[in-house]
Design a protein around this motif. Structure first.
Motif, short mmCIF file in Angstrom:
data_model
loop_
_atom_site.label_atom_id
_atom_site.label_comp_id
_atom_site.label_asym_id
_atom_site.label_seq_id
_atom_site.Cartn_x
_atom_site.Cartn_y
_atom_site.Cartn_z
N SER A 60 1.25 12.68 -4.25
CA SER A 60 1.35 11.44 -3.50
C SER A 60 2.35 11.55 -2.34
CB SER A 60 1.73 10.29 -4.43
OG SER A 60 2.98 10.55 -5.01
N THR A 61 3.43 12.29 -2.55
CA THR A 61 4.40 12.50 -1.48
C THR A 61 3.79 13.34 -0.37
OG1 THR A 61 6.19 12.39 -3.08
CG2 THR A 61 6.70 13.39 -0.96
N LEU B 22 1.57 11.27 2.01
CA LEU B 22 2.32 10.55 3.03
C LEU B 22 2.77 11.50 4.12
CD1 LEU B 22 3.69 7.98 4.14
CD2 LEU B 22 5.69 8.58 2.77
N ARG C 19 8.51 6.58 -1.29
CA ARG C 19 7.31 7.20 -1.85
C ARG C 19 7.67 8.26 -2.89
NH1 ARG C 19 2.22 6.50 -3.04
NH2 ARG C 19 0.94 8.30 -2.63
N ASN D 94 4.98 5.10 -6.72
CA ASN D 94 3.62 5.48 -6.34
C ASN D 94 2.93 4.30 -5.67
OD1 ASN D 94 1.35 7.06 -6.13
ND2 ASN D 94 0.62 6.57 -8.19
#
Length: 189
Positions: free
Chosen positions: A3-4, A7, A111, A115
Motif C-alpha cells: 500500500s505504501t 502511494l 499511509r 491503510n
C-alpha cells in the motif's frame, strides 16, 4: 508495504506529469509575444509578427470555395486565447505542485501507519494526458488535453479525500484540510 508503494507510485506518476507540465509552461512562456508584437492596432498583426511568420496580414476566408471573401483575422483573439491557455496551464502546474507536496509530506507518513485506498489509475491517466499534451501544438487538441488534465487532477484530489474518510477522524483531519485547500485553490481557477 504494497500500500505504501502504491502511494509512492502514484506520486511518481504525478511528478513525471509535473515535470512535463513545467517544460510545457516554459516552452509556452518563451513563445510569449513581446510588447512590440502586441502593440499593433486592434484587428491588425504587428509588423514584427508578420516578419517572423514571413507573411503579410493574416486573413481568413468566409463563404464557400468559389465565393471566398477575405476577412481580416483578429490577432487579439489568438493572443487572448494564448494568455488564457497559459493561465490555466500555470494553475494546473501550481495545483499539481501543491498536491505532490501534500502527498509527500502528509499522506506518505500517514499511509505507512494506516491503510487507505490509493487510485493509481488516475495518476497514470494524468501523467499520460500531460505527456500527450507535450506532443500537441497550441490549438484545440492542446486545449482539450489541458481541460482533461484539469479534470483528472480534480478527480485525484477528490478520491484522496474520499479515501481518507476510511481512517479515524482525529488522524485524517490535517490531511483532509490540506487536500481540501488544494481542491479549493484548484476550483477557484
Amino acid at each position: 508495504m504494497a500500500s505504501t508503494t502504491s502511494l509512492q507510485a502514484s506520486v511518481n506518476h504525478q511528478t513525471v506529469a509535473l515535470q512535463t507540465l513545467r517544460l510545457l509552461q516554459e516552452q509556452r512562456d518563451q513563445g510569449q509575444p513581446t510588447p512590440q508584437q502586441v502593440s499593433a492596432a486592434p484587428g491588425q498583426v504587428s509588423l514584427t509578427e508578420q516578419q517572423e511568420k514571413g507573411e503579410g496580414p493574416a486573413v481568413a476566408t468566409l463563404g464557400g470555395e468559389g465565393n471566398a471573401v477575405p476577412q481580416p483575422r483578429d490577432p487579439g483573439q489568438c493572443t487572448l486565447a494564448r494568455v488564457a491557455m497559459r493561465t490555466v496551464l500555470a494553475r494546473v502546474v501550481e495545483t499539481t505542485t501543491q498536491l505532490v507536496q501534500v502527498e509527500q509530506t502528509i499522506l506518505n507518513p500517514l499511509r505507512q501507519e494506516l491503510n487507505f485506498p490509493i487510485y493509481l489509475k488516475d495518476s497514470i491517466e494524468f501523467r499520460n494526458i500531460c505527456c500527450h499534451m507535450a506532443q500537441q501544438r497550441e490549438g484545440q487538441a492542446f486545449d482539450q488535453d489541458l481541460n482533461a488534465a484539469y479534470q483528472c487532477l480534480k478527480t485525484i484530489i477528490k478520491k484522496l479525500i474520499h479515501s481518507l474518510l476510511s481512517i479515524p477522524a482525529d488522524v485524517r483531519a490535517l490531511s483532509c484540510i490540506a487536500l481540501r485547500q488544494v481542491l479549493q485553490n484548484h476550483l477557484a481557477l
